[in-house]
Design a protein around this motif. Structure first.
Motif, PDB file in Angstrom:
ATOM      1  N   THR A  83       0.803   3.802 -10.675  1.00 15.13           N
ATOM      2  CA  THR A  83       1.141   2.752 -11.639  1.00 15.13           C
ATOM      3  C   THR A  83       0.804   1.372 -11.071  1.00 15.13           C
ATOM      4  O   THR A  83       0.647   1.193  -9.862  1.00 15.13           O
ATOM      5  N   ARG A  84       0.718   0.407 -11.981  1.00 11.82           N
ATOM      6  CA  ARG A  84       0.409  -0.960 -11.563  1.00 11.82           C
ATOM      7  C   ARG A  84       1.488  -1.516 -10.646  1.00 11.82           C
ATOM      8  O   ARG A  84       1.189  -2.152  -9.626  1.00 11.82           O
ATOM      9  N   GLU A  85       2.751  -1.275 -11.028  1.00 11.27           N
ATOM     10  CA  GLU A  85       3.845  -1.817 -10.231  1.00 11.27           C
ATOM     11  C   GLU A  85       3.822  -1.257  -8.809  1.00 11.27           C
ATOM     12  O   GLU A  85       4.003  -1.993  -7.831  1.00 11.27           O
ATOM     13  N   LEU A  86       3.601   0.038  -8.694  1.00  9.50           N
ATOM     14  CA  LEU A  86       3.595   0.653  -7.368  1.00  9.50           C
ATOM     15  C   LEU A  86       2.402   0.154  -6.553  1.00  9.50           C
ATOM     16  O   LEU A  86       2.517  -0.105  -5.350  1.00  9.50           O
ATOM     17  N   ALA A  87       1.234   0.002  -7.191  1.00 13.37           N
ATOM     18  CA  ALA A  87       0.063  -0.486  -6.477  1.00 13.37           C
ATOM     19  C   ALA A  87       0.291  -1.903  -5.940  1.00 13.37           C
ATOM     20  O   ALA A  87      -0.036  -2.206  -4.783  1.00 13.37           O
ATOM     21  N   LEU A  88       0.852  -2.777  -6.771  1.00 14.27           N
ATOM     22  CA  LEU A  88       1.115  -4.142  -6.320  1.00 14.27           C
ATOM     23  C   LEU A  88       2.189  -4.180  -5.234  1.00 14.27           C
ATOM     24  O   LEU A  88       2.158  -5.026  -4.335  1.00 14.27           O
ATOM     25  N   GLN A  89       3.136  -3.253  -5.324  1.00 13.33           N
ATOM     26  CA  GLN A  89       4.161  -3.188  -4.283  1.00 13.33           C
ATOM     27  C   GLN A  89       3.557  -2.729  -2.962  1.00 13.33           C
ATOM     28  O   GLN A  89       3.893  -3.262  -1.897  1.00 13.33           O
ATOM     29  N   VAL A  90       2.662  -1.747  -3.017  1.00  9.80           N
ATOM     30  CA  VAL A  90       1.978  -1.289  -1.806  1.00  9.80           C
ATOM     31  C   VAL A  90       1.181  -2.438  -1.203  1.00  9.80           C
ATOM     32  O   VAL A  90       1.166  -2.627   0.024  1.00  9.80           O
ATOM     33  N   GLN A  91       0.536  -3.233  -2.056  1.00  9.07           N
ATOM     34  CA  GLN A  91      -0.210  -4.378  -1.551  1.00  9.07           C
ATOM     35  C   GLN A  91       0.701  -5.356  -0.804  1.00  9.07           C
ATOM     36  O   GLN A  91       0.363  -5.820   0.298  1.00  9.07           O
ATOM     37  N   ARG A  92       1.865  -5.648  -1.380  1.00  4.18           N
ATOM     38  CA  ARG A  92       2.793  -6.576  -0.730  1.00  4.18           C
ATOM     39  C   ARG A  92       3.286  -6.027   0.614  1.00  4.18           C
ATOM     40  O   ARG A  92       3.402  -6.763   1.600  1.00  4.18           O
ATOM     41  N   GLU A  93       3.569  -4.722   0.657  1.00  4.52           N
ATOM     42  CA  GLU A  93       4.048  -4.127   1.903  1.00  4.52           C
ATOM     43  C   GLU A  93       2.981  -4.189   2.993  1.00  4.52           C
ATOM     44  O   GLU A  93       3.267  -4.526   4.149  1.00  4.52           O
ATOM     45  N   LEU A  94       1.739  -3.886   2.617  1.00  9.48           N
ATOM     46  CA  LEU A  94       0.669  -3.909   3.613  1.00  9.48           C
ATOM     47  C   LEU A  94       0.343  -5.332   4.050  1.00  9.48           C
ATOM     48  O   LEU A  94      -0.087  -5.539   5.198  1.00  9.48           O
ATOM     49  N   GLU A  95       0.541  -6.306   3.165  1.00 10.51           N
ATOM     50  CA  GLU A  95       0.239  -7.698   3.526  1.00 10.51           C
ATOM     51  C   GLU A  95       1.133  -8.188   4.660  1.00 10.51           C
ATOM     52  O   GLU A  95       0.647  -8.802   5.610  1.00 10.51           O
ATOM     53  N   TRP A  96       2.461  -7.900   4.586  1.00 13.04           N
ATOM     54  CA  TRP A  96       3.307  -8.351   5.696  1.00 13.04           C
ATOM     55  C   TRP A  96       3.124  -7.483   6.936  1.00 13.04           C
ATOM     56  O   TRP A  96       3.246  -7.955   8.064  1.00 13.04           O
ATOM     57  N   LEU A  97       2.822  -6.181   6.726  1.00 14.02           N
ATOM     58  CA  LEU A  97       2.641  -5.297   7.870  1.00 14.02           C
ATOM     59  C   LEU A  97       1.384  -5.670   8.664  1.00 14.02           C
ATOM     60  O   LEU A  97       1.373  -5.616   9.909  1.00 14.02           O
ATOM     61  N   TYR A  98       0.303  -6.055   7.966  1.00 16.27           N
ATOM     62  CA  TYR A  98      -0.970  -6.394   8.613  1.00 16.27           C
ATOM     63  C   TYR A  98      -1.183  -7.903   8.725  1.00 16.27           C
ATOM     64  O   TYR A  98      -2.302  -8.353   8.985  1.00 16.27           O
ATOM     65  N   GLU A  99      -0.120  -8.677   8.529  1.00 13.16           N
ATOM     66  CA  GLU A  99      -0.251 -10.136   8.519  1.00 13.16           C
ATOM     67  C   GLU A  99      -0.873 -10.671   9.795  1.00 13.16           C
ATOM     68  O   GLU A  99      -1.753 -11.548   9.772  1.00 13.16           O
ATOM     69  N   LEU A 100      -0.460 -10.185  10.944  1.00 17.07           N
ATOM     70  CA  LEU A 100      -0.923 -10.704  12.231  1.00 17.07           C
ATOM     71  C   LEU A 100      -2.254 -10.110  12.667  1.00 17.07           C
ATOM     72  O   LEU A 100      -2.791 -10.500  13.723  1.00 17.07           O
ATOM     73  N   THR A 101      -2.799  -9.183  11.893  1.00 19.37           N
ATOM     74  CA  THR A 101      -4.107  -8.605  12.218  1.00 19.37           C
ATOM     75  C   THR A 101      -5.235  -9.318  11.496  1.00 19.37           C
ATOM     76  O   THR A 101      -6.413  -9.005  11.730  1.00 19.37           O
ATOM     77  N   GLY A 102      -4.907 -10.230  10.574  1.00 24.44           N
ATOM     78  CA  GLY A 102      -5.939 -10.941   9.825  1.00 24.44           C
ATOM     79  C   GLY A 102      -6.592 -10.100   8.752  1.00 24.44           C
ATOM     80  O   GLY A 102      -7.722 -10.400   8.323  1.00 24.44           O
ATOM     81  N   ALA A 103      -5.916  -9.059   8.278  1.00 24.82           N
ATOM     82  CA  ALA A 103      -6.504  -8.178   7.270  1.00 24.82           C
ATOM     83  C   ALA A 103      -6.522  -8.841   5.899  1.00 24.82           C
ATOM     84  O   ALA A 103      -5.607  -9.570   5.530  1.00 24.82           O
ATOM     85  N   THR A 104      -7.578  -8.589   5.136  1.00 28.70           N
ATOM     86  CA  THR A 104      -7.693  -9.022   3.746  1.00 28.70           C
ATOM     87  C   THR A 104      -7.430  -7.811   2.857  1.00 28.70           C
ATOM     88  O   THR A 104      -8.134  -6.789   2.971  1.00 28.70           O
TER      89      THR A 104
END
Length: 639
Positions: A83-104
């Motif tokens: 679902t859209r909601e779950l996909a956007l939530q996964v994006q938010r989780e990965l953004e903070w998890l990979y924040e210090l790696t410089g991931a896009t």
């Protein structure tokens, strides 16, 4: 820091920054050195931290020993969600998890502007998160190049198959490079998931961190029995009783969502709606309002049952019962996450008791059966919260001293406390008065001998008429195929009655009269509620005294025809001809030129060229000749 050993340093720092002190079982399982670089089929209960788990598992292969990612180009990993909601939530989780790696990290989900997504992909991304349909669209339009993928993650794989995304998933997996890592996460592993894993994974490691379809240990399941007409009032009392920081009320249809949203808005609740008819922007804003604290209650369809993570969600209310145990588990899994406690309350109408028991049994869920909180219980809980409010423990500030002293001098301590109490209660919706639900002992499962064998026009077999019976009228009769074999069990089921409470039953063409004992009638009318409606839309009308069955029979059976009294007063033979000859004039042939009694008609003359149907003298048979010899004989006579 032993919990974070073996994790990429930048990821470990992000976990510590987020406040992680320990990893969940599924996260620990994904860090097993024996799983490095291998495909995996993981079954874990909802709310177990699966997004962080596959984020931890992918980091070593994506970074390849580096601390940070380089310039973004074609995606290295693809995460697919139902679902859209779950996909956007996964994006938010990965953004903070990979924040210090410089991931896009980019997203491609239905309902969003495809042109904006295309421009984002053109600029490059290390990880792409999306829904199956939108990802397929980008791949077919060559705006998403997945030739460089090192890993593919299927989150909630069982849900994607249930939603009909099998063809899209197969297309993505077949288009992706063969030398890739494939991770599948699913709450359950039915045969369809096992088959998908067999076709698109290589020697996958099977990981089960919790028994499938098992209730979350941090969720308190409560089944609350209500009179059908009190369903919405019971939900209001449940919300008021728990006063959860965040709560979700699940409905089965969009119409029910819209109705409850309007009702609760009018009652002063801070409510948002979440259903499939809303645009992606509206759904995003609704969830953000819950996260920001601007709204505390979300009325949703099952579109929100999977993957939605709302911090502080303490209460799930099932306004409409789920259709299967999987949906019940996923709905309830929105609360009790990450070690927090939660409550899952099922609103159970009396007629749905047995269905709910089967649902809980199929899901292997132990629920506490009880009544919804009463108005008095809600008020008592409010008083307890007020007395325990931390505001009373805070010291009086210097800028408050003056006004506090003035209030006490002018109004006195009791008046100030009363004013504070009124102000506190003004900000809360008043609880509802609920009808009493029969206790478990009174409302036991009916047995066969509870249903009396009843004649259409007599009392229940084996008992006498009540001396103080109370009669009611049901808006169903013989014309609607009403029969005691289903009518009596329905009355017992909806009203919590037994055979001792039912007396005579008089069935009419358009309605049925039922006699109850005095106590049984009170319990029955209380159980069916103020709208007085049973199953199948049958309406109940209490009667004063004993109904006039003869009058009801005349009116119900013959409708607009004359009543029996007028019909019976007429002599049987009056106006009715006894013989056929009395109804029509005799068509006698009295001779040539004779006419019948009806002078307006032509004489019954014999038509020329037609044989006479009078008896022929000398012929073998009367009437028209019926043999060749007879016709020859008539011709020889000149006839």
């Amino acid at each position: 820091m032993t919990e974070f050993e073996g994790i990429v340093p930048a990821i470990a720092q992000a976990l510590a920054k987020r406040g992680y002190e320990a990893l969940t079982p599924v996260q620990k399982a994904m860090l097993d050195p024996g799983l490095a670089g291998k495909d995996a089929l993981v079954s874990a209960q909802t709310g177990s931290g699966k997004t962080v788990a596959f984020g931890l598992a992918l980091a070593p292969s994506l970074l390849e020993g580096a601390d940070r990612f380089g310039q973004a180009g074609t995606p290295l990993a693809l995460a697919i969600a139902p679902t859209r909601e779950l996909a956007l939530q996964v994006q938010r989780e990965l953004e903070w998890l990979y924040e210090l790696t410089g991931a896009t990290i980019a997203s491609c989900v239905g309902g969003m502007d495809m042109r904006t997504e295309k421009r984002t992909l053109e600029r490059g991304a290390h990880i792409v998160v999306g829904t199956p349909g939108r990802l397929c669209d980008h791949i077919r339009r060559n705006s998403l190049d997945i030739s460089g993928l090192k890993a593919v993650v299927l989150d909630e794989a069982d849900e994607m198959l249930d939603l009909g995304f099998r063809e899209d998933l197969e297309f993505i997996l077949e288009t992706a490079p063969a030398e890739r890592r494939t991770l599948m996460f699913s709450a359950t592993v039915p045969r369809s998931i096992a088959k998908l894993a067999e076709n698109y994974q290589r020697d996958a490691v099977r990981i089960a961190t919790a028994s499938e379809a098992k209730q979350h240990v941090d969720i308190d399941y409560r089944a609350l029995t209500v009179v059908p007409s009190d369903r919405e009032n019971a939900i209001i009392n449940v919300l008021r009783y728990y006063e959860a920081k965040n709560a979700i009320v699940f409905c089965s249809t969009r119409a029910a969502v819209n109705h409850l949203t309007a009702r609760f808005n009018n009652r002063g609740f801070a409510v948002v709606a979440l259903s499939g008819e809303l645009s992606q922007s509206e759904r995003t804003h609704a969830l953000q309002a819950m996260r920001d604290g601007r709204a505390r209650v979300c009325i949703a369809t099952d579109v929100a049952a999977r993957g939605i993570d709302l911090p502080g969600l303490e209460l799930v209310v099932h306004a409409d019962l789920p259709t299967n145990p999987e949906t019940l588990l996923h709905r309830s899994g929105r609360t009790g996450r990450a070690g927090n406690k939660g409550v899952s309350a099922l609103i159970v109408p009396l007629s749905a008791r047995r269905r709910t028991e089967r649902l809980l049994e199929a899901g292997r869920i132990r629920a506490t059966w009880a009544k919804p909180p009463s108005a008095d219980e809600v008020s008592q809980r409010d008083d307890e919260r007020l007395l325990a409010d931390p505001v009373f423990a805070a010291p009086i500030a210097e800028d408050e001293q003056s006004i506090v002293q003035q209030l006490l001098e002018r109004h006195g301590a009791e008046q100030v406390a009363a004013a504070f109490l009124r102000q506190y209660r003004t900000g809360h919706s008043a609880p509802e008065e609920l009808q009493d639900v029969p206790a478990e002992g009174e409302r036991r499962k009916p047995r066969r001998d509870d249903f009396p064998v009843t004649h259409h026009d007599g009392p229940a077999a084996g008992r006498n008429d009540f001396t103080d019976g109370v009669w009611v009228s049901l808006s169903v009769g013989r014309k609607q195929n009403a029969e005691p074999r289903w009518l009596i069990p329905m009355l017992c089921r909806n009203g919590g009655l037994t055979k001792r409470d039912i007396g005579a039953i008089k069935m009419q063409p358009e309605e049925t009269f039922v006699e109850f004992s005095q106590e049984g009638a009170e319990r029955f009318l209380s159980a069916i509620g103020p709208d007085k409606t049973l199953e199948r839309g049958i309406r109940v009308k209490p009667l004063a005294g004993v109904p006039d069955f003869s009058q009801a029979k005349r009116e119900g059976t013959y409708g607009k025809k004359k009543p029996f009294a007028d019909r019976d007063a007429r002599p049987k033979d009056e106006g009715k001809p006894k013989w056929k000859s009395d109804r029509k004039p005799e068509r006698a042939h009295a001779g040539e030129g004779s006419v019948s009694e009806r002078s307006d008609k032509k004489p019954w003359a014999k038509k020329p060229g037609k044989p006479s149907f009078a008896k022929n003298d000398g012929s073998p048979k009367a009437g028209k000749p019926n043999s060749r010899a007879a016709r020859k004989a008539a011709k020889s006579r000149g006839e």
